[in-house]
Design an enzyme around this catalytic site. Structure first.
Site, short mmCIF file in Angstrom:
data_model
loop_
_atom_site.label_atom_id
_atom_site.label_comp_id
_atom_site.label_asym_id
_atom_site.label_seq_id
_atom_site.Cartn_x
_atom_site.Cartn_y
_atom_site.Cartn_z
N HIS A 247 -6.98 -5.94 2.26
CA HIS A 247 -5.90 -5.33 3.04
C HIS A 247 -5.31 -6.38 3.99
CE1 HIS A 247 -6.83 -0.93 2.40
NE2 HIS A 247 -8.02 -1.41 2.13
N HIS B 38 -10.03 -5.20 -3.31
CA HIS B 38 -8.69 -5.38 -2.74
C HIS B 38 -8.81 -5.82 -1.29
CE1 HIS B 38 -9.90 -1.16 -2.39
NE2 HIS B 38 -9.26 -1.13 -1.22
N ASN C 159 -12.80 -3.35 2.52
CA ASN C 159 -13.82 -2.31 2.52
C ASN C 159 -14.67 -2.57 1.28
OD1 ASN C 159 -12.79 -1.02 4.85
ND2 ASN C 159 -11.30 0.10 3.62
N ASP D 172 0.85 -1.18 0.00
CA ASP D 172 0.00 0.00 0.00
C ASP D 172 0.89 1.24 0.00
OD1 ASP D 172 -3.20 0.53 1.12
OD2 ASP D 172 -1.78 2.20 1.11
N GLN E 61 -14.75 1.97 1.05
CA GLN E 61 -13.97 1.61 -0.14
C GLN E 61 -13.76 2.85 -1.00
OE1 GLN E 61 -15.75 -1.40 -2.67
NE2 GLN E 61 -13.92 -1.55 -3.97
P1 5GP Z 1 -9.81 1.46 0.37
O1 5GP Z 1 -10.22 2.60 1.25
O2 5GP Z 1 -10.38 1.61 -1.02
O3 5GP Z 1 -10.14 0.11 0.98
O4 5GP Z 1 -8.26 1.49 0.32
C1 5GP Z 1 -7.52 1.88 -0.81
C2 5GP Z 1 -6.07 1.72 -0.46
O5 5GP Z 1 -5.33 1.87 -1.64
C3 5GP Z 1 -5.57 2.78 0.53
O6 5GP Z 1 -5.02 2.11 1.66
C4 5GP Z 1 -4.54 3.56 -0.27
O7 5GP Z 1 -3.42 3.94 0.51
C5 5GP Z 1 -4.15 2.59 -1.36
N1 5GP Z 1 -3.76 3.21 -2.61
C6 5GP Z 1 -4.42 4.22 -3.26
N2 5GP Z 1 -3.77 4.53 -4.41
C7 5GP Z 1 -2.70 3.71 -4.48
C8 5GP Z 1 -1.64 3.58 -5.44
O8 5GP Z 1 -1.55 4.27 -6.45
N3 5GP Z 1 -0.70 2.62 -5.19
C9 5GP Z 1 -0.75 1.83 -4.07
N4 5GP Z 1 0.22 0.92 -3.93
N5 5GP Z 1 -1.74 1.92 -3.15
C10 5GP Z 1 -2.69 2.86 -3.35
#
Ligand code: 5GP
Ligand code: ZN
Length: 138
Positions: A101, A99, A86, A30, A93
């Site tokens: 985590h 995805h 999420n 992440d 999300q």
């Molecule tokens: P969500 O809130 O959708 O479950 O989490 C999205 C996750 O994706 C977040 O923890 C954020 O830090 C990560 N993330 C967002 N953009 C990028 C990216 O460009 N590269 C990587 N490696 N992680 C990302």
């Protein structure tokens, strides 16, 4: 999917710190880690929500998570991990590509268990619990 950041990582169009790859799944660090080793595991193809995954993709995704959890924990010398999704904007999300985590956890790291994700805790009656039980079981 155009404009999907995780499709771009899966397609090699933008860089990611990739730690593991299978036929259908990809794991990478992440970019804003909640803990050292915070890893995301995605299906390579675009699906927004968990229930959209075909069985073969889902099986590959979760067996990849299963394999990676101890590897991630060992890599950062963690004491445990929270593993979660999420699923939908209401659940937090932000990237609409499924995805998982993997967040390594450490004794006394000041974090919370997964129970802390909920909002107002409901006080459900037995009748309400009966209705919910039936609705899910049906
Ligand atoms: P969500 O809130 O959708 O479950 O989490 C999205 C996750 O994706 C977040 O923890 C954020 O830090 C990560 N993330 C967002 N953009 C990028 C990216 O460009 N590269 C990587 N490696 N992680 C990302
Ligand atoms: Zn995508």
């Amino acid at each position: 999917m155009p404009d999907c950041i995780f499709c771009a990582i899966a397609g090699g169009d933008i860089p990611g710190r990739i730690v593991h790859e299978t036929e259908h799944s990809l794991a990478f660090l992440d970019v804003n880690p909640l803990a050292p080793g915070h890893t995301l595991v995605i299906p390579k193809d675009h699906y927004a929500r968990l229930h959209e995954l075909p069985d073969e993709i889902s099986a590959d995704l979760f067996s990849t998570v299963d394999e990676l959890v101890p590897r991630v924990e060992d890599a950062v010398d963690a004491d445990g991990s929270n593993v979660g999704i999420n699923n939908g904007p209401a659940a937090g999300q932000e990237v609409e590509h499924v995805h998982v985590h993997i967040v390594p956890r450490f004794e006394d790291d000041g974090g919370n268990p997964i129970h802390a994700v909920a909002g107002d805790i409901p006080d459900l009656s037995d009748d309400e619990l009966d209705d919910i039980e039936s609705a899910i079981a049906e």
